[in-house]
Design an enzyme around this catalytic site. Structure first.
Site, PDB file in Angstrom:
ATOM      1  N   THR A  96       0.835  -1.424   0.055  1.00 23.74           N
ATOM      2  CA  THR A  96       0.101   0.172  -0.154  1.00 23.74           C
ATOM      3  C   THR A  96       0.841   1.261  -0.041  1.00 23.74           C
ATOM      4  OG1 THR A  96      -1.631  -1.252   1.409  1.00 23.74           O
ATOM      5  CG2 THR A  96      -1.950   1.114   1.192  1.00 23.74           C
ATOM      6  N   LYS A 171      -7.632   1.896  -3.368  1.00 24.83           N
ATOM      7  CA  LYS A 171      -7.528   1.377  -2.177  1.00 24.83           C
ATOM      8  C   LYS A 171      -7.761   2.752  -1.329  1.00 24.83           C
ATOM      9  CE  LYS A 171      -5.165  -0.889   1.289  1.00 24.83           C
ATOM     10  NZ  LYS A 171      -5.635  -1.851   2.053  1.00 24.83           N
ATOM     11  N   LYS A 246      -1.560   5.006   8.743  1.00 26.35           N
ATOM     12  CA  LYS A 246      -0.812   5.003   7.563  1.00 26.35           C
ATOM     13  C   LYS A 246      -1.663   5.374   6.203  1.00 26.35           C
ATOM     14  CE  LYS A 246       1.435   2.250   4.245  1.00 26.35           C
ATOM     15  NZ  LYS A 246       1.918   0.682   3.681  1.00 26.35           N
TER      16      LYS A 246
HETATM   17  P1  NAD Z   1       5.409  -6.227   7.141  1.00 24.71           P
HETATM   18  O1  NAD Z   1       6.261  -5.132   7.756  1.00 24.71           O
HETATM   19  O2  NAD Z   1       4.827  -7.282   8.248  1.00 24.71           O
HETATM   20  O3  NAD Z   1       6.154  -6.806   5.876  1.00 24.71           O
HETATM   21  C1  NAD Z   1       6.842  -6.066   5.077  1.00 24.71           C
HETATM   22  C2  NAD Z   1       8.114  -6.848   4.945  1.00 24.71           C
HETATM   23  O4  NAD Z   1       8.980  -6.274   3.884  1.00 24.71           O
HETATM   24  C3  NAD Z   1       9.061  -6.845   6.015  1.00 24.71           C
HETATM   25  O5  NAD Z   1       9.326  -8.257   6.530  1.00 24.71           O
HETATM   26  C4  NAD Z   1      10.436  -6.322   5.718  1.00 24.71           C
HETATM   27  O6  NAD Z   1      11.493  -6.722   6.193  1.00 24.71           O
HETATM   28  C5  NAD Z   1      10.221  -6.420   4.174  1.00 24.71           C
HETATM   29  N1  NAD Z   1      11.296  -5.656   3.268  1.00 24.71           N
HETATM   30  C6  NAD Z   1      11.167  -4.263   3.370  1.00 24.71           C
HETATM   31  N2  NAD Z   1      12.427  -3.922   2.459  1.00 24.71           N
HETATM   32  C7  NAD Z   1      12.443  -5.058   1.959  1.00 24.71           C
HETATM   33  C8  NAD Z   1      13.507  -5.286   0.599  1.00 24.71           C
HETATM   34  N3  NAD Z   1      13.711  -4.345   0.037  1.00 24.71           N
HETATM   35  N4  NAD Z   1      13.367  -6.523   0.266  1.00 24.71           N
HETATM   36  C9  NAD Z   1      12.831  -7.538   0.717  1.00 24.71           C
HETATM   37  N5  NAD Z   1      11.880  -7.465   1.851  1.00 24.71           N
HETATM   38  C10 NAD Z   1      11.758  -6.093   2.299  1.00 24.71           C
HETATM   39  O7  NAD Z   1       4.263  -5.401   6.854  1.00 24.71           O
HETATM   40  P2  NAD Z   1       2.766  -6.222   6.417  1.00 24.71           P
HETATM   41  O8  NAD Z   1       1.724  -6.304   7.481  1.00 24.71           O
HETATM   42  O9  NAD Z   1       2.853  -7.494   5.963  1.00 24.71           O
HETATM   43  O10 NAD Z   1       2.076  -5.249   5.125  1.00 24.71           O
HETATM   44  C11 NAD Z   1       2.729  -5.093   3.866  1.00 24.71           C
HETATM   45  C12 NAD Z   1       1.885  -4.061   2.956  1.00 24.71           C
HETATM   46  O11 NAD Z   1       0.735  -4.374   3.061  1.00 24.71           O
HETATM   47  C13 NAD Z   1       1.930  -2.775   3.696  1.00 24.71           C
HETATM   48  O12 NAD Z   1       2.256  -1.795   2.705  1.00 24.71           O
HETATM   49  C14 NAD Z   1       0.791  -2.476   4.158  1.00 24.71           C
HETATM   50  O13 NAD Z   1       0.201  -1.294   4.404  1.00 24.71           O
HETATM   51  C15 NAD Z   1      -0.082  -3.508   3.359  1.00 24.71           C
HETATM   52  N6  NAD Z   1      -1.377  -3.930   4.082  1.00 24.71           N
HETATM   53  C16 NAD Z   1      -1.271  -4.624   5.213  1.00 24.71           C
HETATM   54  C17 NAD Z   1      -2.385  -5.334   5.733  1.00 24.71           C
HETATM   55  C18 NAD Z   1      -2.403  -5.782   7.145  1.00 24.71           C
HETATM   56  O14 NAD Z   1      -3.349  -6.072   7.710  1.00 24.71           O
HETATM   57  N7  NAD Z   1      -1.299  -6.171   7.667  1.00 24.71           N
HETATM   58  C19 NAD Z   1      -3.755  -5.133   4.802  1.00 24.71           C
HETATM   59  C20 NAD Z   1      -3.855  -4.586   3.843  1.00 24.71           C
HETATM   60  C21 NAD Z   1      -2.447  -4.075   3.202  1.00 24.71           C
END
Ligand code: NAD
Length: 303
Positions: A96, A171, A246
């Site tokens: 997102t 979104k 966010k």
């Molecule tokens: P998270 O922080 O658990 O996971 C993101 C991962 O990306 C982390 O493990 C981080 O280490 C990794 N990362 C960052 N830079 C990287 C790189 N260059 N190479 C490899 N890995 C890298 O976050 P999440 O909860 O999984 O959310 C991910 C996305 O989805 C966000 O943008 C969030 O806004 C969106 N989202 C989350 C939810 C939710 O309920 N958690 C719902 C809808 C959308």
């Protein structure tokens, strides 16, 4: 069977990657955090030594990162994902991020000879685990069609919203509605309490009247009327206040860029930014009702 590189194996990415493996695809994952790599390995995911290594043999590169900065940084540079993947690979960017960042990432991909769609999701971790996410996709018809079978392995509803960036636009608009309506429902319950109305009576009326909305009938901010809502488990998320803050920050960015007069969207962003700095860091966004209740009590004491 498609050869997929999956980058970002966090709360959302790991279960999404597992569903792609379960659907028979050949997948190599990577995350910059060692604990996430260990968890992926333990879940049976093949892991590369770097993002570029994962991308080198891929036909499709999927990214699921915390923010737009992470996406732009990972895409860019001589050792970035766009340079590493074979020319003509399809980048499916699921994080997102701001509409403007999604368009920047798209332009970078095209300039590097790659293809790209933005495909943010809703449905949370439960939707990621169950393969029932909604994908909002921005990109060309051809790239949408190419991404579709993979998105189907991770989601239940896949909507082509238009050209580059318009998945993120859908979104951000949806979540602005959600943020505003959750505050409206919470304010109505607190006002009802002060007027002597029971939660059950207000719910019975509003859930069958024009006040009906998801924030009321699924994510009801008071315990009782909807037994599965976070209010019944002391506001354990669900969707944490920080994530709503966010998403509304991205809405603010879009509002300011376009000059739209979205007063409620901007106000909701301020309310959730404050909530996320306090109790909302660990609580569902519907817990905003507690902030409204204590602010009301303080105002009444001051009168
Ligand atoms: P998270 O922080 O658990 O996971 C993101 C991962 O990306 C982390 O493990 C981080 O280490 C990794 N990362 C960052 N830079 C990287 C790189 N260059 N190479 C490899 N890995 C890298 O976050 P999440 O909860 O999984 O959310 C991910 C996305 O989805 C966000 O943008 C969030 O806004 C969106 N989202 C989350 C939810 C939710 O309920 N958690 C719902 C809808 C959308």
């Amino acid at each position: 069977m498609t050869r997929i590189a999956f980058l970002g194996l966090g709360h959302m990415g790991l279960p999404m990657a597992k569903n792609l493996v379960a659907a028979g695809h050949e997948l190599v994952g990577f995350d910059v955090v060692p604990a996430a790599v260990d968890a992926a390995r333990a879940a049976g995911i093949t892991v590369a030594a770097s993002g570029a290594d994962a991308a080198r043999g891929a036909e499709v590169v999927i990214t699921m990162f915390p923010s737009g900065r992470h996406v732009i940084d990972a895409f860019s540079g001589d050792d970035g994902l766009l340079a590493a993947a074979p020319a003509g690979s399809l980048f499916i960017e699921c994080s997102t991020i701001a509409v403007s960042e999604a368009r920047e990432a798209h332009d970078l991909a095209l300039a590097a000879g790659q293809r790209n769609v933005d495909a943010p999701v809703s449905g949370g971790v439960v939707g990621a685990e169950n393969g029932t996410l909604t994908f909002m996709v921005g990109g060309s018809d051809e790239d949408f069609a190419a991404a579709h079978p993979l998105l189907e392995a991770m989601g239940a509803r896949i909507v082509h919203c238009g050209g580059p960036g318009l998945g993120q636009a859908a979104k951000v608009c949806n979540n602005m509605i959600l943020g505003i309506t959750q505050i409206a429902v919470a304010e109505a319950f607190v006002l009802g309490e002060q007027l002597g109305l029971t939660h059950d009576a207000l719910f019975e009326v509003a859930s069958h009247a024009s006040g009906q909305c998801w924030a009321l009938t699924t994510n009801c901010p008071v315990p009782g009327p909807v037994p599965t809502s976070p209010a019944n488990r002391d506001y354990r998320p669900g969707f944490a206040g920080t994530l709503m803050a966010k998403d509304l920050g991205l809405a603010r960015h879009a509002i300011e860029e376009t000059g739209v007069g979205a007063a409620l969207g901007l106000h909701a962003e301020e309310i959730y930014a404050r909530y996320a700095e306090g109790p909302g860091a660990a609580r569902d966004f519907s817990g905003i009702i507690e902030t409204i209740r204590s602010a009301s009590a303080a105002a009444q004491r001051a009168e």
